[in-house]
Enzyme design. Structure first.
Site: not given
Length: 258
Positions: A139, A152
């Site tokens: 990401s 996360y």
């Protein structure tokens, strides 16, 4: 004869489903893994109806104990050897780390980190034998600290670091290793994570299909890193010139507005 397959996790929706479509459309025999059997069957039917190799699928909750062993066992029963691993499965949670459920956050680490690592290492010998590939979905969060999504962001930093290290180890053995680092993508992820995309998300927004195409092309051309979209590509470049304290404060302000 043993069949060579591309293993794709988290394939029932979003980027994972698009990756299944793009690999199949390029002639790969795929094995799709996700929790939702009905979604996997519909996707396999759709891909086959389009004239591409019909995917096999394994219904598995990757957060459950023994899930990776189950996958290996079912692949053996199919007489299939993995030549490409696509680690896409993962989820996020939005909120202060101290307020969020601790067990859910640890399960996130388990899925985003442990399962990805397990599957990469478990099939590494097969990947080397077939001179295959690894596509790990990281990401843009991999490059940033993430207040209000602390765990996360940290898991995705691990994914990027681990992927680059595996490229250093497996690349000389003929294995392509690529990290795919999208920004905000309109999928079910936001609903699971519990946040509403804002203006920053609109700037970084790239469709799941476009992300999957970029990831596939990047893996096939053996790129180290794929950053889909102009906005996403700008972030690592700008981070070179910004003090870490400023980056932390900026991310915190953005997250506070969600």
């Amino acid at each position: 004869m043993t069949k060579r397959v591309t293993l794709i996790t988290g394939a029932s929706s979003g980027i994972g489903a698009e990756l299944a479509r793009i690999f199949a459309s390029n002639g790969h025999d795929t094995v799709l893994v996700a929790r939702r059997d009905d979604r996997l069957k519909l996707l396999a039917d759709e891909i086959a109806a389009a004239g591409h190799p019909r995917p096999a699928f394994i219904t598995s909750d990757l957060c459950a104990a023994g899930a990776c062993e189950q996958i290996a066992s079912e692949l053996k029963a199919m007489d299939a050897e993995v030549d490409t691993v696509v680690n896409n499965a993962g989820y996020g949670l939005f909120g202060e780390a101290l307020d969020l459920d601790r067990e859910q956050q640890l399960a996130m680490v388990d899925l985003n980190v442990r399962v990805l690592t397990d599957l990469t290492l478990r099939f590494a010998d097969s990947l080397v034998r077939h001179r295959g590939g690894i596509l790990n979905v990281a990401s843009i969060a991999s490059f940033l600290p993430g207040p209000r999504m602390a765990v996360y962001y940290a898991t995705k930093a691990y994914v990027l670091s681990f992927t680059e290290a595996m490229r250093g180890e497996l690349g000389p053995k003929g294995v392509r290793v690529t990290a795919l680092c999208p920004g905000t993508v309109p999928t079910e992820f936001q609903g699971v994570a519990g946040f509403k995309p804002g203006l920053d998300s609109a700037v970084l927004n790239v469709s799941a299909a476009a992300v999957a195409r970029a990831g596939y092309r990047g893996l096939m051309s053996n790129k180290r890193l794929v950053l889909p979209g102009v906005g996403v590509r700008m972030i690592p470049f700008m981070l070179r010139f910004a003090p870490r304290s400023l980056v932390l404060a900026s991310v915190a302000r953005v997250q506070q507005k969600r």
